[in-house]
Design a protein around this motif. Sequence first.
Motif, PDB file in Angstrom:
ATOM      1  N   PRO A  56       0.791  -1.239   0.000  1.00 21.80           N
ATOM      2  CA  PRO A  56       0.000   0.000   0.000  1.00 21.80           C
ATOM      3  C   PRO A  56       0.817   1.280   0.000  1.00 21.80           C
ATOM      4  N   ILE A  57       2.064   1.236   0.459  1.00 27.56           N
ATOM      5  CA  ILE A  57       2.809   2.481   0.621  1.00 27.56           C
ATOM      6  C   ILE A  57       3.108   3.133  -0.726  1.00 27.56           C
ATOM      7  N   VAL A  58       3.154   2.320  -1.779  1.00 33.32           N
ATOM      8  CA  VAL A  58       3.486   2.846  -3.107  1.00 33.32           C
ATOM      9  C   VAL A  58       2.293   3.533  -3.757  1.00 33.32           C
ATOM     10  N   THR A  59       1.082   3.171  -3.362  1.00 34.01           N
ATOM     11  CA  THR A  59      -0.098   3.648  -4.082  1.00 34.01           C
ATOM     12  C   THR A  59      -0.230   5.159  -4.079  1.00 34.01           C
ATOM     13  N   THR A  60       0.205   5.828  -2.997  1.00 38.31           N
ATOM     14  CA  THR A  60       0.083   7.283  -2.921  1.00 38.31           C
ATOM     15  C   THR A  60       1.313   8.000  -3.460  1.00 38.31           C
ATOM     16  N   SER A  61       2.242   7.236  -4.064  1.00 43.58           N
ATOM     17  CA  SER A  61       3.475   7.837  -4.578  1.00 43.58           C
ATOM     18  C   SER A  61       3.685   7.598  -6.066  1.00 43.58           C
ATOM     19  N   LEU A  62       2.743   6.944  -6.722  1.00 44.22           N
ATOM     20  CA  LEU A  62       2.945   6.552  -8.113  1.00 44.22           C
ATOM     21  C   LEU A  62       3.136   7.746  -9.038  1.00 44.22           C
ATOM     22  N   ILE A  63       2.351   8.796  -8.832  1.00 45.67           N
ATOM     23  CA  ILE A  63       2.455   9.965  -9.710  1.00 45.67           C
ATOM     24  C   ILE A  63       3.820  10.633  -9.549  1.00 45.67           C
ATOM     25  N   PHE A 181       2.013   6.659   5.342  1.00 43.41           N
ATOM     26  CA  PHE A 181       3.464   6.813   5.184  1.00 43.41           C
ATOM     27  C   PHE A 181       3.813   7.270   3.774  1.00 43.41           C
ATOM     28  N   GLY A 182       3.181   6.634   2.781  1.00 41.54           N
ATOM     29  CA  GLY A 182       3.476   6.993   1.399  1.00 41.54           C
ATOM     30  C   GLY A 182       3.136   8.434   1.089  1.00 41.54           C
ATOM     31  N   GLY A 183       1.956   8.870   1.552  1.00 45.63           N
ATOM     32  CA  GLY A 183       1.562  10.254   1.318  1.00 45.63           C
ATOM     33  C   GLY A 183       2.463  11.239   2.021  1.00 45.63           C
ATOM     34  N   ALA A 184       2.820  10.942   3.287  1.00 43.17           N
ATOM     35  CA  ALA A 184       3.675  11.863   4.051  1.00 43.17           C
ATOM     36  C   ALA A 184       5.086  11.936   3.454  1.00 43.17           C
ATOM     37  N   ILE A 185       5.651  10.793   3.083  1.00 44.19           N
ATOM     38  CA  ILE A 185       6.997  10.789   2.507  1.00 44.19           C
ATOM     39  C   ILE A 185       7.019  11.525   1.179  1.00 44.19           C
ATOM     40  N   THR A 186       6.030  11.277   0.346  1.00 45.55           N
ATOM     41  CA  THR A 186       5.978  11.939  -0.964  1.00 45.55           C
ATOM     42  C   THR A 186       5.835  13.444  -0.821  1.00 45.55           C
ATOM     43  N   GLN A 187       5.072  13.868   0.166  1.00 47.94           N
ATOM     44  CA  GLN A 187       4.818  15.299   0.345  1.00 47.94           C
ATOM     45  C   GLN A 187       6.017  16.029   0.934  1.00 47.94           C
ATOM     46  N   HIS A 188       6.774  15.383   1.809  1.00 52.58           N
ATOM     47  CA  HIS A 188       7.834  16.081   2.545  1.00 52.58           C
ATOM     48  C   HIS A 188       9.243  15.640   2.176  1.00 52.58           C
ATOM     49  N   SER A 189       9.392  14.606   1.352  1.00 47.73           N
ATOM     50  CA  SER A 189      10.730  14.134   1.001  1.00 47.73           C
ATOM     51  C   SER A 189      10.685  13.550  -0.391  1.00 47.73           C
ATOM     52  N   THR A 190      11.594  12.632  -0.711  1.00 50.76           N
ATOM     53  CA  THR A 190      11.613  11.966  -2.006  1.00 50.76           C
ATOM     54  C   THR A 190      10.988  10.584  -1.898  1.00 50.76           C
ATOM     55  N   TRP A 191      10.361  10.154  -2.986  1.00 51.58           N
ATOM     56  CA  TRP A 191       9.720   8.842  -2.997  1.00 51.58           C
ATOM     57  C   TRP A 191      10.715   7.712  -2.753  1.00 51.58           C
ATOM     58  N   VAL A 333     -12.098  12.125  -7.508  1.00 55.93           N
ATOM     59  CA  VAL A 333     -13.469  12.642  -7.453  1.00 55.93           C
ATOM     60  C   VAL A 333     -13.583  13.788  -6.454  1.00 55.93           C
ATOM     61  N   ASN A 334     -12.977  13.631  -5.274  1.00 54.01           N
ATOM     62  CA  ASN A 334     -13.099  14.637  -4.219  1.00 54.01           C
ATOM     63  C   ASN A 334     -11.935  15.612  -4.161  1.00 54.01           C
ATOM     64  N   GLN A 335     -10.951  15.448  -5.056  1.00 55.64           N
ATOM     65  CA  GLN A 335      -9.837  16.378  -5.230  1.00 55.64           C
ATOM     66  C   GLN A 335      -9.004  16.553  -3.957  1.00 55.64           C
ATOM     67  N   LEU A 336      -8.757  15.466  -3.253  1.00 58.00           N
ATOM     68  CA  LEU A 336      -7.947  15.510  -2.041  1.00 58.00           C
ATOM     69  C   LEU A 336      -6.495  15.163  -2.367  1.00 58.00           C
ATOM     70  N   SER A 337      -5.581  15.622  -1.521  1.00 61.99           N
ATOM     71  CA  SER A 337      -4.172  15.244  -1.676  1.00 61.99           C
ATOM     72  C   SER A 337      -3.998  13.783  -1.287  1.00 61.99           C
ATOM     73  N   PRO A 338      -2.892  13.141  -1.703  1.00 64.47           N
ATOM     74  CA  PRO A 338      -2.682  11.737  -1.322  1.00 64.47           C
ATOM     75  C   PRO A 338      -2.735  11.508   0.182  1.00 64.47           C
ATOM     76  N   PHE A 339      -2.147  12.405   0.958  1.00 64.02           N
ATOM     77  CA  PHE A 339      -2.132  12.231   2.405  1.00 64.02           C
ATOM     78  C   PHE A 339      -3.544  12.350   2.984  1.00 64.02           C
ATOM     79  N   HIS A 340      -4.306  13.346   2.529  1.00 60.66           N
ATOM     80  CA  HIS A 340      -5.668  13.508   3.043  1.00 60.66           C
ATOM     81  C   HIS A 340      -6.587  12.395   2.547  1.00 60.66           C
ATOM     82  N   ALA A 341      -6.318  11.855   1.368  1.00 60.58           N
ATOM     83  CA  ALA A 341      -7.079  10.702   0.897  1.00 60.58           C
ATOM     84  C   ALA A 341      -6.829   9.504   1.810  1.00 60.58           C
ATOM     85  N   ALA A 342      -5.573   9.324   2.234  1.00 61.10           N
ATOM     86  CA  ALA A 342      -5.249   8.230   3.149  1.00 61.10           C
ATOM     87  C   ALA A 342      -5.965   8.404   4.485  1.00 61.10           C
ATOM     88  N   ILE A 343      -6.097   9.648   4.944  1.00 68.04           N
ATOM     89  CA  ILE A 343      -6.809   9.905   6.206  1.00 68.04           C
ATOM     90  C   ILE A 343      -8.283   9.519   6.075  1.00 68.04           C
TER      91      ILE A 343
END
Length: 533
Positions: A56-63, A181-191, A333-343
């Motif tokens: 699952p950690i990769v799913t929010t970092s694919l883009i 984890f994936g959303g937070a890492i992608t947002q604040h560091s490198t994938w 659909v709801n236009q959320l960021s990866p991290f907020h989608a995970a929440i």
Amino acid sequence: MKDPKLGPNVQPHIIQTVVIEDAALDTATPYLHGTRLHVVTATLCLCLFLTNLEIPIVTTSLISIATELGGLDKIYWITTAYMLGYAGVLVLSAKISDIFGRKTCLLVAVGLFVVFSAACGAAQTMEQLIIFRAFQGLGGAGNYSLCTIIVLEMAPPEKYAQYTGGVSVVFVFSLLLGPLFGGAITQHSTWRWIFLLNVPPGVIAAVLLILLLPNNFPHHHKPRDSDGLGVAGSLRKAYVRLDVLGAILLLAATLLLVTALDEANEQYTWRSAFTITLLTVSGVLWVMFVAWERRVTRNTGKMEPVFPWRNAVFLGMIWFVTMFELPQRFEVVNQLSPFHAAIRFIPFTVAAPVGSIVAPTVGKLFKVPLLYLLGIGSLIQVAAYALLGTVSGQHGIPARQYGYQVLAGFGCGINIPLLTLMTPYSTEKRDHAVAMGAIAQFRVMGGCIGLAIVTTIHNSYLRSHLTPFLGADLTGAVLQSTGVIATLPSGTQDLIRGTYAASYDLQLKVLAGLAGGQVLATMAMWQRKPIVV
């Protein structure tokens, strides 16, 4: 006074000593105790956590990965490659460990996982990353299969429910934290840290296993030459004991089917020679696999056990598709960021461990047959996914959607530990390792096939409903990158997001049907004397 039954040169006290020593040897326990048991258990849970986190950690970092490496049209292979490598050797790794020992095989698996995690973090092209992910999946498969087996072999049967529940909680919590984890890492560091974070704890786990897991486990309490092949045993005899052909047929059939489904309506049409050939060859390989396994079973003189692998396939489809599709729905659909989608996905992933704890506990305390609980969990999933398929909010997220997520997560959580818990009770002890590996393999294999099926449904639905309004070129651009949507007029954006919402609803209704398949599979397992913990 001498026993008249004894020979003239044999003393009674000598016979007594021998009997006592033999009795001590026979009653020597294979189970671990005390601090060693707790540390080894924690180490195995760490290995399981890292292995399952990789899905699952990769799913929010694919883009983000595709933005740096290129190849947006190949991003699904980042996940599929890992899962195919994972599914390809689960049973085989379990059988190999029967021959060469649990400890040796587990250390090899941990080494593969750590080395190729580092390689994934250092990949410079999309092709390199996909190849490294497949090898990382091989290590992950060994980790999952062997850790699950060893956890049950460290404790007596009366503690199976307790340990199975613990393993299942580790499994679902890794899937809970993965998207976060994936959303937070992608947002604040490198994938790249998504893969590199496996290296330090993986090395620590390997060191602890070397120091604390007994050599020749679980036969460390027996003479070295009393069980299986030794180190100097014949490799040819070892090869004969492995169902290599069955493993190859299963992996090839799954790979070709997934490839055909993933590529259909993308680079190739359903009527193309490529798609038809892959589906045909896959079908032939499936038939060959079933025929070969039937022959192997008959040659061993055993009937097929009442074994929950069919349930594992359906559960894998439902679980992995939910994990990938619901966060994507929140993003698109709801236009959320990866991290907020995970929440927003937390209700599902919190309810799952609750179900994993409740199911074996109820089964053990109230002596409820596990088959009944399995049926209840399947019926809950049918209702939950049918309800989730009615939620098509475009601009907001209805509160009831969170309730439906809780229901779906709880139903899936019930069945995750039950399938594992039923396995040692429905197979012979000598087949435990292979059976435990088979449950994991069929679950992941079901996930691969399920993702391919819903991806095909999703793309077909979007193309057929968007092309009349947007044209073929713009529709293709939207399917390649959802970032294109934000560049279009607001009315067009609403049309696209509404179409996406309807597509996700359709996918969830498909999952309700697959949950119905679990109900049928459970009914097929009916016994006069069902398994009770």
